[in-house]
Design an enzyme around this catalytic site. Sequence first.
Site, PDB file in Angstrom:
ATOM      1  N   SER A 176       0.840  -1.195   0.000  1.00 42.79           N
ATOM      2  CA  SER A 176       0.000   0.000   0.000  1.00 42.79           C
ATOM      3  C   SER A 176       0.880   1.252   0.000  1.00 42.79           C
ATOM      4  O   SER A 176       2.084   1.207   0.293  1.00 42.79           O
ATOM      5  CB  SER A 176      -0.910   0.018   1.226  1.00 42.79           C
ATOM      6  OG  SER A 176      -0.132   0.144   2.413  1.00 42.79           O
ATOM      7  N   HIS A 177       0.278   2.388  -0.306  1.00 44.82           N
ATOM      8  CA  HIS A 177       0.994   3.664  -0.294  1.00 44.82           C
ATOM      9  C   HIS A 177       1.645   3.904   1.066  1.00 44.82           C
ATOM     10  O   HIS A 177       2.820   4.289   1.145  1.00 44.82           O
ATOM     11  CB  HIS A 177       0.031   4.800  -0.637  1.00 44.82           C
ATOM     12  CG  HIS A 177       0.665   6.154  -0.595  1.00 44.82           C
ATOM     13  ND1 HIS A 177       0.676   6.933   0.530  1.00 44.82           N
ATOM     14  CD2 HIS A 177       1.327   6.868  -1.543  1.00 44.82           C
ATOM     15  CE1 HIS A 177       1.314   8.070   0.285  1.00 44.82           C
ATOM     16  NE2 HIS A 177       1.703   8.052  -0.970  1.00 44.82           N
ATOM     17  N   SER A 178       0.894   3.658   2.144  1.00 43.35           N
ATOM     18  CA  SER A 178       1.414   3.910   3.492  1.00 43.35           C
ATOM     19  C   SER A 178       2.692   3.119   3.752  1.00 43.35           C
ATOM     20  O   SER A 178       3.676   3.656   4.273  1.00 43.35           O
ATOM     21  CB  SER A 178       0.359   3.518   4.541  1.00 43.35           C
ATOM     22  OG  SER A 178      -0.885   4.070   4.238  1.00 43.35           O
TER      23      SER A 178
END
Length: 220
Positions: A176-178
């Site tokens: 994910s981006h995070s």
Amino acid sequence: LDASVIRDDHHFYIDAMLDAKARLFLLKLGDLLVNHHALLVKEDIFFLYLDEVKSLLENPLDMTELIEKRKKEHAAHEQMSNLPRYFGVPEPAHLKEAEKYMGAIEENDDNSEHSIKGLASSSGTYTGKVKVISNTKEFYKLEKGDVLVCKTTTPLWTTLFQTAGAVITDAGGILSHSAIIAREYEIPAVVGTKISTNKLKDGDIVMVDGTNGIVTLLNE
């Protein structure tokens, strides 16, 4: 060999730009429907379905009552915290595979009063004060060294990673981006916990173990 980093830009051009162009087109239609007394303001078009817009363009009708109803429903839906994570009855193996990319589907059985389990996404440990950030309007709350707690992040949230000491999210997997941005900034991250924004509150002191995917609440 010439090269350019376009990861964050690609989200803008592929995801956001299409929506931006479509929005301008729809607002033009909204103006037209306002002129025909179907809407009060052009932005109300976003509370209609496509087939309804097509029908209105052929036969304009007053839609203000329906739109007010949908605005109230939209406001209520924004406050819902326990949205369904899936429809139907997926096999356990399918859920397990999905969790790698989407984070926890159900709350981890090993969670306790002082411990939250998630996906180990960026290694290291960090102890700091929680700041729960719900949307871009709350970015100002995050101070240097705070632990960023949120549902998920997008490229717009990238600026917070240079301020945060660690990151905890409800949703998202190790790709994910995070997770990716936390690794780039070399700060610990535990993602896909499902419950962090509900269980943690501003001012809580937590230890984020990004190596093992564990968040420990250290309040006295």
